[in-house]
Design an enzyme around this catalytic site. Structure first.
Site, PDB file in Angstrom:
ATOM      1  N   CYS A  21       5.444  -0.597  -2.504  1.00  0.00           N
ATOM      2  CA  CYS A  21       6.456  -1.252  -1.676  1.00  0.00           C
ATOM      3  C   CYS A  21       5.805  -1.848  -0.416  1.00  0.00           C
ATOM      4  CB  CYS A  21       7.583  -0.284  -1.342  1.00  0.00           C
ATOM      5  SG  CYS A  21       9.099  -1.116  -0.812  1.00  0.00           S
ATOM      6  N   HIS A  72       9.439   2.192  -6.654  1.00  0.00           N
ATOM      7  CA  HIS A  72       9.471   3.599  -6.274  1.00  0.00           C
ATOM      8  C   HIS A  72       9.770   4.419  -7.525  1.00  0.00           C
ATOM      9  CE1 HIS A  72       9.222   2.954  -1.980  1.00  0.00           C
ATOM     10  NE2 HIS A  72      10.193   2.059  -2.049  1.00  0.00           N
TER      11      HIS A  72
END
Length: 494
Positions: free
Chosen positions: A333, A436
């Site tokens: 991310c 994630h």
């Protein structure tokens, strides 16, 4: 609606873990249970099937209850962006960012209406709600605007248990002091005290319990032994405590995770820590990188500020040298964005507007925008092994594009069948992904670790392993069994 409330004398008393255990205990007894936390402040988040963000702890509690997570289980989520500001998430959607001083003026009434609506909705769908408070219910300076503790308990008329951490000392004073500071109608809801994190011989505690029950008129309904944190906490400061308590012996692989100031979703690394052959060490940007088998730059709520800190501290340069010498680097991310060439924030979404140089390890350029992407994803891997199913979720405000100019198209590859979710360089040395929960996928995790093992001349581990969610189920059952043997829930279910 039938409900149980769990409040604590302090932060980190063990409310979340106890709530999780109670959800599983009651689910196993045949109740249709839902967790609830009116307002949570955390950087560990989960994306529901509807694309809404909630605290990761409430997602774990939902899984413990045997149900899918809903945004109503955590209708207000505050994600700190700095020491004085937070992003406000209401029913899963970002509604802006606000300073601590302005939050209650702008959102208190809306927040309480949202909490009421969420409770009513959950009450029509479930037999029983297990509600968790936040911090202490007796913070005098905040009590008039507390959305999470006794206001919820009074609204539900919920029998409430007060949890105290005896490991830190002062437990009896904490209990008595908290009860003294509650209003009479609030105190009347406290039906039991739970002494948590107890180490030692129980009989030595009995005189104190007898005194406490006589002093307060409230029974001690449980003495829970000290249990190792089985899931990531909501506070990144606890990573230090968690690491110091690790009891792993010598391991085959050592992985360094950079402990960014605003590290987010460090739940990503629970599956790595569950591997007996892997040691995960969280490094401050000011520490020496050393010679780990892999370096991971995690997600963060303040990508640019944390990138600048990495550069100022020298950690960015250390990671660049490490990668140049053949070391394995993974960015997730915000960490993925840092591995690119440029991060631009033309509107100053994260703070200071401008363009900022990344680590230049992957050919991407990122623009921070006001529109957040939050969604679950199911993809198929290209690397480190073709065709592995991978599930995860995205939470990010940056949009990354591949830089074509001056870049050899053979120098990088799509990590998954959707190139927008991540890249890997041609040497499979530098990896980046927006997903994630990547390591929750057991076969993918093992395939990635096996590359590291091969570099060390170690034998590969079997890749036909279950996903982490199956291991999580075993952990939840063990947790519930342990807590149930030390906790009397009878006063709360009659």
């Amino acid at each position: 609606m039938k409900s149980i409330m769990v409040v604590g004398t302090t932060s980190h008393a063990g409310k979340s873990l106890l709530t999780t255990a109670i959800c599983r205990i009651l689910s196993r007894r045949g109740w249709r249970v839902a967790p609830f936390k009116g307002q949570n402040m955390a950087l560990n988040a989960y994306v529901t099937a509807s694309g809404g963000e909630i605290g990761y702890a409430q997602a774990v509690q939902a899984w413990a209850a045997g149900v899918v997570p809903w945004v109503e289980m955590n209708p207000i989520l505050l994600k700190p962006q700095g020491d004085m500001t937070s992003q406000v998430i209401i029913k899963g959607r970002s509604v802006g960012k606000v300073s601590a001083s302005d939050y209650y003026e702008q959102y208190f009434e809306l927040g309480w209406r949202t909490i009421e609506e969420s409770l009513q909705h959950l009450g029509t769908e479930f037999d029983l709600l297990v509600c968790e408070g936040a911090g202490s219910p007796a913070e005098i300076n905040l009590k008039h605007r507390d959305l999470t503790n006794m206001r919820v308990a009074k609204y539900l008329n919920a029998p409430t248990m007060l949890v105290v951490d005896i490991d830190r000392g002062g437990a009896f004073a904490h209990v008595v002091g908290t009860l003294e500071l509650l209003e009479p109608d609030e105190r009347a809801l406290i039906k039991g005290v739970v002494i948590n994190k107890f180490r030692g011989q129980r009989s030595l505690l009995d005189p104190g319990i007898k005194w406490l029950e006589e002093r307060t008129g409230i029974p001690v309904i449980g003495v829970i032994p000290y249990l190792q944190e089985v899931f990531s906490t909501e506070d990144s400061l606890d990573l230090l405590e968690r690491q110091s308590s690790s009891s792993k012996a010598q391991t085959d692989l050592n992985i360094a995770v950079i402990r960014l100031p605003r590290i987010a979703n460090f739940t990503d690394f629970d599956p790595l820590e569950s591997e007996s052959t892997v040691s995960v060490k969280y490094l401050s940007p000011k520490q020496d990188l050393g010679h780990p088998d892999a370096v991971i730059i995690p997600g963060t709520k303040t990508t640019i500020a944390d990138l600048l800190l990495l550069q100022k501290s020298g950690m960015a340069e250390a990671i660049q040298h490490y990668a140049a010498s053949g070391g394995t680097v993974l960015g997730i991310c915000g960490g993925y964005q840092m591995l690119g060439q440029i991060i631009a924030d033309p509107e100053g979404i994260e703070g200071q507007a401008g363009r900022f140089q990344g680590l230049n390890l992957l050919p991407i350029r990122t623009v921070i925008t006001g529109q957040k992407i939050a969604r679950q994803r199911q993809v198929s891997s290209n690397y480190p092994q073709q065709g592995l199913p991978v599930n995860g979720f995205e939470i990010h405000q940056g949009r990354s594009r591949i830089e074509q100019q001056g870049i050899d198209p053979q120098s990088y590859h799509a990590l998954f069948d959707d190139i927008n979710l991540g890249l890997v360089d041609s040497c499979q040395s530098v990896w980046g992904s927006y997903l994630h929960g990547l390591f929750d996928n057991g076969p993918w995790r093992r395939a990635w670790l096996n590359r590291l093992r091969q570099q060390r001349g170690l034998k590969s581990l079997p890749t036909g392993v279950a996903n982490y969610r199956e291991q999580r189920e075993q952990i939840l059952d063990s947790l519930a069994t342990e807590v149930e043997s030390h906790l009397d829930l009878t006063p709360f279910l009659s």
